[in-house]
Design a protein around this motif. Structure first.
Motif, PDB file in Angstrom:
ATOM      1  N   VAL A  42      42.519  83.968 -41.314  1.00 49.11           N
ATOM      2  CA  VAL A  42      42.669  83.500 -40.061  1.00 49.11           C
ATOM      3  C   VAL A  42      41.574  82.515 -39.886  1.00 49.11           C
ATOM      4  O   VAL A  42      41.386  81.341 -39.238  1.00 49.11           O
ATOM      5  N   GLY A  43      40.333  82.606 -40.744  1.00 50.70           N
ATOM      6  CA  GLY A  43      39.224  81.721 -40.337  1.00 50.70           C
ATOM      7  C   GLY A  43      39.580  80.349 -41.125  1.00 50.70           C
ATOM      8  O   GLY A  43      39.295  79.369 -40.442  1.00 50.70           O
ATOM      9  N   ASN A  44      39.988  80.225 -42.003  1.00 52.96           N
ATOM     10  CA  ASN A  44      40.491  78.987 -42.635  1.00 52.96           C
ATOM     11  C   ASN A  44      41.689  78.150 -41.931  1.00 52.96           C
ATOM     12  O   ASN A  44      41.667  76.980 -41.896  1.00 52.96           O
ATOM     13  N   ALA A  45      42.621  79.007 -41.521  1.00 53.36           N
ATOM     14  CA  ALA A  45      43.599  78.328 -40.657  1.00 53.36           C
ATOM     15  C   ALA A  45      42.778  78.038 -39.357  1.00 53.36           C
ATOM     16  O   ALA A  45      43.409  76.782 -38.931  1.00 53.36           O
ATOM     17  N   LEU A  46      42.062  78.342 -38.865  1.00 48.07           N
ATOM     18  CA  LEU A  46      41.205  77.957 -37.759  1.00 48.07           C
ATOM     19  C   LEU A  46      40.560  76.562 -37.899  1.00 48.07           C
ATOM     20  O   LEU A  46      40.529  75.905 -36.985  1.00 48.07           O
ATOM     21  N   ILE A  47      39.833  76.809 -39.108  1.00 44.63           N
ATOM     22  CA  ILE A  47      39.056  75.566 -39.518  1.00 44.63           C
ATOM     23  C   ILE A  47      40.153  74.357 -39.539  1.00 44.63           C
ATOM     24  O   ILE A  47      40.013  73.178 -39.039  1.00 44.63           O
ATOM     25  N   LEU A  48      41.270  74.392 -40.149  1.00 46.14           N
ATOM     26  CA  LEU A  48      42.249  73.410 -40.152  1.00 46.14           C
ATOM     27  C   LEU A  48      42.716  73.038 -39.037  1.00 46.14           C
ATOM     28  O   LEU A  48      42.899  71.762 -38.564  1.00 46.14           O
ATOM     29  N   PHE A  49      43.059  73.904 -37.882  1.00 48.14           N
ATOM     30  CA  PHE A  49      43.292  73.691 -36.554  1.00 48.14           C
ATOM     31  C   PHE A  49      42.403  72.904 -35.863  1.00 48.14           C
ATOM     32  O   PHE A  49      42.717  71.986 -35.190  1.00 48.14           O
ATOM     33  N   ILE A  50      41.324  73.379 -36.022  1.00 47.46           N
ATOM     34  CA  ILE A  50      40.169  72.583 -35.220  1.00 47.46           C
ATOM     35  C   ILE A  50      39.828  71.156 -35.701  1.00 47.46           C
ATOM     36  O   ILE A  50      39.764  70.256 -34.998  1.00 47.46           O
ATOM     37  N   MET A 288      36.595  84.057 -47.836  1.00 44.28           N
ATOM     38  CA  MET A 288      35.950  84.791 -46.384  1.00 44.28           C
ATOM     39  C   MET A 288      34.982  84.190 -46.035  1.00 44.28           C
ATOM     40  O   MET A 288      34.886  83.890 -44.791  1.00 44.28           O
ATOM     41  N   LEU A 289      33.855  83.694 -46.691  1.00 46.22           N
ATOM     42  CA  LEU A 289      32.584  83.262 -46.357  1.00 46.22           C
ATOM     43  C   LEU A 289      32.505  82.015 -45.832  1.00 46.22           C
ATOM     44  O   LEU A 289      31.633  81.460 -44.943  1.00 46.22           O
ATOM     45  N   ASN A 290      33.295  81.100 -46.533  1.00 46.41           N
ATOM     46  CA  ASN A 290      33.211  79.409 -46.267  1.00 46.41           C
ATOM     47  C   ASN A 290      33.759  79.264 -44.841  1.00 46.41           C
ATOM     48  O   ASN A 290      32.766  78.574 -44.207  1.00 46.41           O
ATOM     49  N   PRO A 291      34.625  79.804 -44.265  1.00 45.63           N
ATOM     50  CA  PRO A 291      34.879  79.378 -42.782  1.00 45.63           C
ATOM     51  C   PRO A 291      33.760  79.933 -42.043  1.00 45.63           C
ATOM     52  O   PRO A 291      33.394  79.333 -40.915  1.00 45.63           O
ATOM     53  N   VAL A 292      33.184  81.315 -42.185  1.00 42.96           N
ATOM     54  CA  VAL A 292      32.225  81.746 -41.546  1.00 42.96           C
ATOM     55  C   VAL A 292      30.960  80.927 -41.479  1.00 42.96           C
ATOM     56  O   VAL A 292      30.213  80.496 -40.263  1.00 42.96           O
ATOM     57  N   ILE A 293      30.437  80.382 -42.429  1.00 44.76           N
ATOM     58  CA  ILE A 293      29.277  79.514 -42.850  1.00 44.76           C
ATOM     59  C   ILE A 293      29.599  77.944 -42.118  1.00 44.76           C
ATOM     60  O   ILE A 293      28.471  77.764 -41.355  1.00 44.76           O
ATOM     61  N   TYR A 294      30.723  77.467 -42.403  1.00 49.35           N
ATOM     62  CA  TYR A 294      30.730  76.278 -41.489  1.00 49.35           C
ATOM     63  C   TYR A 294      30.946  76.584 -40.070  1.00 49.35           C
ATOM     64  O   TYR A 294      30.553  75.610 -39.065  1.00 49.35           O
ATOM     65  N   SER A 295      31.714  77.307 -39.636  1.00 51.61           N
ATOM     66  CA  SER A 295      31.762  77.793 -38.083  1.00 51.61           C
ATOM     67  C   SER A 295      30.143  78.052 -37.556  1.00 51.61           C
ATOM     68  O   SER A 295      30.180  77.400 -36.372  1.00 51.61           O
ATOM     69  N   ILE A 296      29.438  78.802 -38.334  1.00 50.85           N
ATOM     70  CA  ILE A 296      28.215  78.797 -37.728  1.00 50.85           C
ATOM     71  C   ILE A 296      27.232  77.646 -37.554  1.00 50.85           C
ATOM     72  O   ILE A 296      26.446  77.372 -36.648  1.00 50.85           O
ATOM     73  N   THR A 298      28.160  74.512 -38.051  1.00 48.78           N
ATOM     74  CA  THR A 298      28.703  73.069 -37.592  1.00 48.78           C
ATOM     75  C   THR A 298      28.736  73.180 -36.046  1.00 48.78           C
ATOM     76  O   THR A 298      29.907  74.075 -35.528  1.00 48.78           O
ATOM     77  N   LYS A 299      28.090  72.414 -35.182  1.00 52.77           N
ATOM     78  CA  LYS A 299      28.297  72.803 -33.781  1.00 52.77           C
ATOM     79  C   LYS A 299      29.530  72.458 -32.993  1.00 52.77           C
ATOM     80  O   LYS A 299      30.156  73.059 -32.240  1.00 52.77           O
ATOM     81  N   GLU A 300      30.290  71.356 -33.724  1.00 51.07           N
ATOM     82  CA  GLU A 300      31.617  71.171 -33.185  1.00 51.07           C
ATOM     83  C   GLU A 300      32.389  71.934 -33.387  1.00 51.07           C
ATOM     84  O   GLU A 300      33.335  72.346 -32.192  1.00 51.07           O
ATOM     85  N   ILE A 301      32.564  72.752 -34.451  1.00 54.00           N
ATOM     86  CA  ILE A 301      33.372  73.813 -34.722  1.00 54.00           C
ATOM     87  C   ILE A 301      33.191  75.101 -33.909  1.00 54.00           C
ATOM     88  O   ILE A 301      33.942  75.809 -33.486  1.00 54.00           O
ATOM     89  N   ARG A 302      31.809  75.331 -33.997  1.00 54.99           N
ATOM     90  CA  ARG A 302      31.293  76.577 -33.151  1.00 54.99           C
ATOM     91  C   ARG A 302      31.640  76.399 -31.800  1.00 54.99           C
ATOM     92  O   ARG A 302      32.407  77.307 -31.144  1.00 54.99           O
ATOM     93  N   ARG A 303      31.620  75.236 -31.411  1.00 57.65           N
ATOM     94  CA  ARG A 303      32.085  75.107 -29.791  1.00 57.65           C
ATOM     95  C   ARG A 303      33.482  75.406 -29.520  1.00 57.65           C
ATOM     96  O   ARG A 303      33.918  75.950 -28.578  1.00 57.65           O
ATOM     97  N   LYS A 304      34.230  74.855 -30.451  1.00 54.47           N
ATOM     98  CA  LYS A 304      35.743  74.671 -30.174  1.00 54.47           C
ATOM     99  C   LYS A 304      36.288  76.235 -30.352  1.00 54.47           C
ATOM    100  O   LYS A 304      37.061  76.900 -29.901  1.00 54.47           O
ATOM    101  N   ILE A 305      35.771  76.957 -31.420  1.00 51.12           N
ATOM    102  CA  ILE A 305      35.871  78.287 -31.754  1.00 51.12           C
ATOM    103  C   ILE A 305      35.701  79.091 -30.613  1.00 51.12           C
ATOM    104  O   ILE A 305      36.461  80.149 -29.870  1.00 51.12           O
ATOM    105  N   CYS A 306      34.493  79.048 -29.757  1.00 55.94           N
ATOM    106  CA  CYS A 306      34.151  79.787 -28.613  1.00 55.94           C
ATOM    107  C   CYS A 306      35.069  79.581 -27.617  1.00 55.94           C
ATOM    108  O   CYS A 306      35.599  80.145 -26.793  1.00 55.94           O
TER     109      CYS A 306
END
Length: 314
Positions: A42-50, A288-296, A298-306
Motif C-alpha cells: 500500500v505504501g509503495n503504491a501510494l508513493i507511485l500514485f502521488i 516497508m520502511l522506505n515509503p514510511v520514511i519518505y512519507s514522513i 517529504t512535505k509534499e508527499i505527506r500533505r497529499k497522503i493526509c
C-alpha cells in the motif's frame, strides 16, 4: 535420494522451511509478515500514485523514488507466494524451475535497489554541490538512461545464476533454510564442484554492493565537505535535511545485509531461526520502511497522503 546425483530435469521439489524450532509461533509470524506486506504494498503504491498525480513532484529525485517504490513492490511480490504457502497453508514444496525463477527475481530486485540508492546519492550530490547545474545535468533523458542502466546491470549480474546452478548435480536432501529461494542457500545443496559459482557470486557482490556502497560513501563525503563550507548553521541543517530520507534508506538496506553476512560467517552455532529472522529482516524491512520514511520526511508527499486519508490539508 541417497548419494546418487540427479540432474535438474529429474530433481524432486525443494522443501521450504518456516521458522525451525518455532513451529508453534508460525501463525503469529505470518500475521506480522502479512502486516509488513500490506504496509509495503500500500505504501509503495501510494508513493507511485502521488508522484504521478502531483506535478510539483515531477523532478529527478522523485523519479528515482518512484523507481525505488517499483523495486520494493517487486521484492514484496517475489517472496509473497512462497511465504504465504509456507506459513499460512503449510505447503512447503516448490519445483526446481519455480525456485530458480524466484531466486532470480529476489536477487534482481536486491541488486537493483543497491543501484537505485547509488543514483539517488548522485542526485543529492548534484543538488547540493552543483545546484546551478542540476537541471542541465539531470535531464529527463539522462534520468531514464540511468534507470535503464541500473536495470540492465542487475539483469546481467543475476541472469547467469540459475544456469550455473542447473549444470550441477544434486544428491543431498533439497531442504532450504527459508520460505523462499536464495542463492547462498541453494549453493549448499549440489554435490558437484561449486568453485565457479563461488567465484562468480563473490564477483557480483563486490562489483555491485561493494562498488555501490563505496560510491555512496564518497558522494556523502563530498556532500558533507560542501555543506561545511556553508556559513549559516541554519542553511547547513536545511541542506543536510534534504539527505536524511536517502541516508535512512541506505542504512536500512545495507545494515541488514551486513547482519545477514556476519550471521552466516560467524554465527554458525546460533539457532537456525536466528539466520531465518535475519533474512526476513533483510527482505521485509526496507520495502516497508522506505515509503514510511519518505512519507514522513517529504512535505509534499505527506500533505497529499493526509489529503487522501483525511480529506484535509496538512
Amino acid at each position: 535420494m541417497g548419494g546418487e546425483p540427479l540432474n535438474s530435469s529429474a530433481l524432486p521439489p525443494f522443501t521450504l522451511t518456516g521458522l525451525p524450532g518455532l513451529e508453534t509461533s508460525q501463525h503469529w509470524l505470518f500475521l506480522l509478515l502479512g502486516a509488513l506486506y500490506i504496509v509495503s504494498i500500500v505504501g509503495n503504491a501510494l508513493i507511485l500514485f502521488i508522484v504521478k498525480e502531483e506535478q510539483s513532484l515531477h523532478q529527478p529525485m522523485y523519479y528515482f523514488l518512484s523507481l525505488l517504490s517499483v523495486n520494493d513492490l517487486g521484492v514484496s511480490f517475489s517472496t509473497l507466494p512462497t511465504v504465504l504457502a509456507t506459513f499460512c497453508f503449510h505447503l512447503r514444496e516448490i519445483s526446481f524451475n519455480s525456485c530458480m525463477a524466484q531466486m532470480f527475481f529476489i536477487h534482481l530486485f536486491s541488486f537493483m535497489e543497491s543501484g537505485i540508492l547509488l543514483v539517488m546519492s548522485f542526485d543529492r550530490y548534484v543538488a547540493i554541490c552543483n545546484p546551478l547545474r542540476y537541471t542541465t545535468v539531470l535531464t529527463d533523458g539522462r534520468v531514464v538512461r540511468m534507470g535503464l542502466s541500473v536495470i540492465f546491470r542487475s539483469f546481467c549480474m543475476v541472469f547467469p545464476l540459475p544456469f550455473l546452478l542447473k549444470r550441477l548435480p544434486f544428491c543431498k536432501a533439497n531442504v532450504l533454510s527459508h520460505a523462499y529461494c536464495l542463492h547462498p542457500d541453494l549453493i549448499r545443496l549440489p554435490c558437484g564442484d561449486i568453485t565457479i559459482n563461488n567465484i562468480f557470486g563473490l564477483f557480483i557482490v563486490i562489483s555491485t554492493f561493494g562498488l555501490d556502497s563505496a560510491l555512496i560513501l564518497l558522494s556523502y563525503v563530498l556532500i558533507l565537505r560542501s555543506v561545511l563550507a556553508i556559513a549559516s548553521r541554519d542553511e547547513r541543517m536545511k541542506t543536510l535535511n534534504t539527505c536524511v530520507s536517502h541516508m535512512c534508506a541506505v542504512l536500512i538496506f545495507y545494515v541488514p545485509m551486513v547482519g545477514v553476512s556476519m550471521a552466516a560467517r560467524y554465527g554458525r552455532h546460533a539457532p537456525r531461526y536466528v539466520h531465518t529472522l535475519m533474512s526476513l529482516i533483510y527482505l521485509f524491512v526496507p520495502p516497508m520502511l522506505n515509503p514510511v520514511i519518505y512519507s514522513i520526511k517529504t512535505k509534499e508527499i505527506r500533505r497529499k497522503i493526509c489529503k487522501i486519508l483525511l480529506g484535509t490539508k496538512f
